[in-house]
Scaffold this active site. Structure first.
Site, PDB file in Angstrom:
ATOM      1  N   VAL A  16      -3.090  -2.794   1.477  1.00 11.06           N
ATOM      2  CA  VAL A  16      -4.376  -2.185   1.110  1.00 11.06           C
ATOM      3  C   VAL A  16      -5.084  -1.669   2.356  1.00 11.06           C
ATOM      4  O   VAL A  16      -5.675  -0.583   2.350  1.00 11.06           O
ATOM      5  CB  VAL A  16      -5.257  -3.187   0.334  1.00 11.06           C
ATOM      6  CG1 VAL A  16      -6.638  -2.588   0.069  1.00 11.06           C
ATOM      7  CG2 VAL A  16      -4.597  -3.562  -0.988  1.00 11.06           C
ATOM      8  N   ASP A  17      -5.038  -2.424   3.449  1.00  8.51           N
ATOM      9  CA  ASP A  17      -5.622  -1.946   4.704  1.00  8.51           C
ATOM     10  C   ASP A  17      -4.964  -0.641   5.143  1.00  8.51           C
ATOM     11  O   ASP A  17      -5.642   0.310   5.550  1.00  8.51           O
ATOM     12  CB  ASP A  17      -5.431  -2.989   5.802  1.00  8.51           C
ATOM     13  CG  ASP A  17      -6.474  -4.093   5.763  1.00  8.51           C
ATOM     14  OD1 ASP A  17      -7.630  -3.799   5.461  1.00  8.51           O
ATOM     15  OD2 ASP A  17      -6.122  -5.248   6.038  1.00  8.51           O
ATOM     16  N   ILE A  18      -3.655  -0.598   5.089  1.00  4.79           N
ATOM     17  CA  ILE A  18      -2.930   0.586   5.554  1.00  4.79           C
ATOM     18  C   ILE A  18      -3.244   1.797   4.677  1.00  4.79           C
ATOM     19  O   ILE A  18      -3.524   2.892   5.180  1.00  4.79           O
ATOM     20  CB  ILE A  18      -1.421   0.294   5.580  1.00  4.79           C
ATOM     21  CG1 ILE A  18      -1.107  -0.740   6.661  1.00  4.79           C
ATOM     22  CG2 ILE A  18      -0.608   1.574   5.810  1.00  4.79           C
ATOM     23  CD1 ILE A  18       0.285  -1.316   6.592  1.00  4.79           C
ATOM     24  N   ASP A  36      -7.364  -8.202   3.178  1.00  5.89           N
ATOM     25  CA  ASP A  36      -6.319  -7.486   2.470  1.00  5.89           C
ATOM     26  C   ASP A  36      -5.735  -8.278   1.300  1.00  5.89           C
ATOM     27  O   ASP A  36      -5.594  -7.746   0.198  1.00  5.89           O
ATOM     28  CB  ASP A  36      -5.199  -7.111   3.454  1.00  5.89           C
ATOM     29  CG  ASP A  36      -4.072  -6.338   2.793  1.00  5.89           C
ATOM     30  OD1 ASP A  36      -4.147  -5.103   2.746  1.00  5.89           O
ATOM     31  OD2 ASP A  36      -3.120  -6.980   2.302  1.00  5.89           O
TER      32      ASP A  36
END
Length: 403
Positions: free
Chosen positions: A175-177, A148
């Protein structure tokens, strides 16, 4: 009429860590049957991403990290070693009876085992196959690993976050979320297409792409004007004011981004004279003269306590909120009213606190949370139902390290 929105949808989840598991957790929350396939013995890497670790029934520490608990509720766990021929056959059997497959291996990895989209579509043409990778299935960086923070840096997210002299990573793995949300949306769209045409499809989702897409109006401002956005700490890029201010005791976040709201703020602050100043009279003027008006507002807000300001701003319908640490977040009456903290009962460790899904349906509510599964908790029942594995066969598979 189904009691949940995705009742009857089966998802084969070959993913780990955060972005893709968040997507499959969303589908599970919405009622899909999600079967998480993990490595025998170790499982999803995120199980060990602690401390903190979940507490056991006597308050003792378990081996399950809170990180893992954040993105794996409402799932079943099956252990299968995909590097073995027998393991590959089991995964193919599960994929043949699934609607969706989600994986986040490096591009091309699963093709070595005959578990890529092209191989599985021959077995199940209706399968929606989503692959989450750092950089996508093609391009000069396709084989690079990434996390991330790297994508926050490369996408430009860090360039617009932080103070002028220091770019800053967003605290959460943003960014992951966001990629998880893009992934769940993409899957739902592909299922809609599948139901209309009878054909599944492959979805190529890149964390770098999702990070860049999330820049939204920041990116558009640059593309339209050619001006590189400057980092403004807690300041926004819309109307002015839109940022955090220190009151006499604590900070608050104030947004009075249009002329009506700014006039209301001036009334709350008893500073109608500001509306007579041509530098501050309109939204565009305040944006242009940002550096002149901010010290004036800082001086005004420093004269009273945060709670005093919040009360008077609320009376005048000016958007504002307190800066909350997490204990204050969960104590907030609005958060409590919305029941954003829920619990699930683990048969071994007892109560498990969970963040609720924020979606509120009228016909198919999200309810009945189950805790993230123990490693391999559902191996026997899932393989018996979907792959026809008997108890004696399961014992042999375990002895050979397949499950």
């Amino acid at each position: 009429m189904p009691s949940t929105a995705l009742a009857g949808v089966r998802v084969l989840d070959l993913s780990r860590i955060l972005a893709a598991p968040l997507a499959t957790q969303m589908l599970a929350d919405l009622g899909a049957e999600v079967i998480k396939v993990e490595r025998p013995g170790t499982g999803d890497d995120s199980r060990t991403y602690g401390p903190p670790f979940a507490a056991g029934p006597e308050g003792d520490r378990t081996d399950t990290a809170a990180f893992y608990l954040s993105c794996n509720r409402n799932k079943q766990s099956v252990t299968v070693n995909h590097a073995t021929d027998e393991g590959q056959a089991l995964i193919r059997a599960l994929a043949g009876r699934s609607d969706v497959l989600v994986e986040n291996f490096r591009a091309g990895t699963l093709a070595k085992y005959g578990l890529d989209h092209e191989s599985l579509r021959e077995l199940n043409p209706r399968l929606v196959y989503l692959s989450v990778t750092g950089f996508g299935q093609s391009g000069p960086y396709a084989q690079r690993p990434g996390y991330d923070g790297i994508f926050q840096a490369m996408s430009g997210m860090m360039s617009v976050s932080g103070h002028p002299d220091e770019p800053m990573k967003v605290g959460v793995s943003m960014v992951d979320i966001l990629t998880g949300l893009y992934a769940s949306t993409a899957i739902l769209a592909a299922l809609r297409h599948r139901d209309a045409t009878g054909e599944g499809q492959f979805i190529d989702l890149s964390l770098l792409d999702c990070g860049l897409a999330s820049l939204s109006h920041f990116a558009m401002n640059y593309l339209v004007s050619g001006e590189v956005p400057q980092r403004r700490g807690n300041g926004g890029y819309g109307g002015v004011p839109s940022q955090a201010f220190q009151c006499k005791d604590k900070p608050l976040f104030l947004v009075a981004g249009n002329d009506k709201q700014f006039a209301a703020f001036c009334a709350a602050a008893r500073r109608s004279d500001l509306l007579q100043d041509l530098r501050f009279a309109t939204t565009s003027a305040r944006i242009t003269h940002r550096q002149e008006i901010l010290p004036v507002l800082e001086a005004i807000l420093a004269t009273r306590t945060r709670d005093d300001w919040l009360a008077v701003l609320d009376e005048h319908d000016v958007p504002a909120g307190p800066f909350n640490e997490l204990p204050e977040v969960f104590a907030d009456p609005q958060i409590q009213h919305r029941e954003m903290l829920v619990g699930a009962e683990d048969p071994v460790s007892g109560p498990v606190p969970l963040l609720a899904n924020p979606i509120r349906f009228t016909a198919t509510p999200v309810e009945g949370y189950t805790p993230p599964p123990a490693l391999g908790e559902h191996t026997a029942e899932v393989l018996a139902e979907l792959a026809g594995v008997t108890e004696s066969q399961l014992e042999g598979l375990r002895a050979r390290g397949v499950v």
